[in-house]
Design an enzyme around this catalytic site. Sequence first.
Site, PDB file in Angstrom:
ATOM      1  N   ALA A  78       0.823  -1.211   0.000  1.00 47.05           N
ATOM      2  CA  ALA A  78       0.000   0.000   0.000  1.00 47.05           C
ATOM      3  C   ALA A  78       0.859   1.265   0.000  1.00 47.05           C
ATOM      4  CB  ALA A  78      -0.940   0.002   1.201  1.00 47.05           C
ATOM      5  N   ASN A  97      -6.171   2.718  10.595  1.00 45.09           N
ATOM      6  CA  ASN A  97      -5.320   1.653  11.116  1.00 45.09           C
ATOM      7  C   ASN A  97      -5.144   1.710  12.624  1.00 45.09           C
ATOM      8  OD1 ASN A  97      -3.873   4.020   9.936  1.00 45.09           O
ATOM      9  ND2 ASN A  97      -2.174   3.180  11.116  1.00 45.09           N
ATOM     10  N   GLN A 137      -6.607  -1.122   5.349  1.00 44.93           N
ATOM     11  CA  GLN A 137      -7.241  -1.774   6.509  1.00 44.93           C
ATOM     12  C   GLN A 137      -8.673  -2.201   6.209  1.00 44.93           C
ATOM     13  OE1 GLN A 137      -5.908  -2.541   9.501  1.00 44.93           O
ATOM     14  NE2 GLN A 137      -3.930  -1.526   9.230  1.00 44.93           N
ATOM     15  N   HIS A 194      -0.820  -8.056   3.108  1.00 46.56           N
ATOM     16  CA  HIS A 194      -0.487  -8.601   4.435  1.00 46.56           C
ATOM     17  C   HIS A 194      -1.423  -8.120   5.535  1.00 46.56           C
ATOM     18  CE1 HIS A 194       1.761  -5.290   6.593  1.00 46.56           C
ATOM     19  NE2 HIS A 194       1.996  -4.849   5.378  1.00 46.56           N
ATOM     20  N   CYS A 230       4.599   2.275  13.261  1.00 49.31           N
ATOM     21  CA  CYS A 230       5.655   3.234  12.893  1.00 49.31           C
ATOM     22  C   CYS A 230       5.835   4.273  13.987  1.00 49.31           C
ATOM     23  CB  CYS A 230       5.332   3.936  11.582  1.00 49.31           C
ATOM     24  SG  CYS A 230       4.207   3.039  10.531  1.00 49.31           S
TER      25      CYS A 230
END
Length: 401
Positions: free
Chosen positions: A73, A154, A182, A204, A329
């Site tokens: 993405a 997310n 998501q 994923h 992150c």
Amino acid sequence: MTRPLYLDFQATTPVDQGVLAAMLPYFSDDFGNPHASEHQYGQSAAQAIAKARADVAKLIGARSSEIIFTSGATEANNLLLKSAAHMMADRGRRRIVSAATEHKAVIEVLARLGKQGFEVVWADVGSDGLVSIANLDKLVDEATALVTIMAVNNEIGVIQDLATIGHICRERGAIFHSDAAQAAGKIPLDVGHAAIDLMSLSAHKFYGPKGIGAAYIRRSLQRDLAPQIDGGGQEAGLRAGTLPTPLCVGIGAASALAAATMAGERTHLLCLQEAFLEELSARGAKFAVNGTLDRRWPGNLNLSFEGVDAEALVMAVSDRIAISSGSACTAEALEPSHVLRALGFGAERTEGAVRIGFGRSTTLDEVNRAARVLADSATGLAQISRSAEWKDEGVYGNAAE
Ligand SMILES: *Cc1c(COP(=O)(O)O)cnc(C)c1O
């Protein structure tokens, strides 16, 4: 030693066993270059990729020819946002509308476009995490190049009203992009119904492999977008490089599986969410849910526990459950979540937020156990921080005497 219970399904999901089985032959058996169309090896790989492309397209109501495979993405966001912005600048439109709750893989792309002279404006977001449609409606005008609003957040799992936003954009001639990393494979998505021009997906996040994603590009826009990666002209000239056949097969199989299991999975996760919140309350935990529960992917809960620091809580439970504070992150950078700040929360609520993600394989027993672990740890930590405050007050009290 047994591993802690995995409850971080927004960070990533395990590859489904059936998806893995579908991928395996394409590593060493059916290994041909899918672009080598002159012989059987290449043709066999190309056929597998064509099927995968059709399965991804079907998941979002697109045509096969509108799907471009990318590494994920992040790459899809880069390709779509940068190329669409520059295409629209050529037509005199230089405003980009987004929201402060977007993923860094959108925000940082917009920051770069901002440095290149685009005007980036942020639509209001309510304390429920939803973009204000009234405000966005005012920001989108004849000078607007594009609007980018994610489908499911997310960090807090809230679901934006893509169809309403899409139709505002369509009416004003602005391009509408959605980062659906998501959302894909979890909630029904239909690019036609929601008037979406560009969309980013990541395998994923829905039980496919890491390293593959897809960019949806509405057919009428394909001619005018410029690639980020030039080379052999693959993917209709929009993203050059030899396609990774096993990964493409993986995202295709994950898409087909998700389409078949989506409705049942949502019901299962709603049960888990309800049970988890009930058990937390029954155990006496004091917490607030961040983001609305009304428009939310039920596999995501984002909670702030009263008087508890999220880092301390995540560490305290880490031998029993794997959860995160904020997004992956921002967790590495150890800075407070930009999403929760955008909702207008103060330091205590923002620094106390943990994300708990349930997945396809999560059971009722597991969520009840996790609720007890979290409630007890949070209560313990809150007591420690209260007594620390009390001691501080004592020190100040003594000093004043
Ligand atoms: C995970 C995620 C991304 C990044 O996807 P990759 O495939 O890992 O590059 C982008 N946006 C959102 C909303 C995500 O959740």
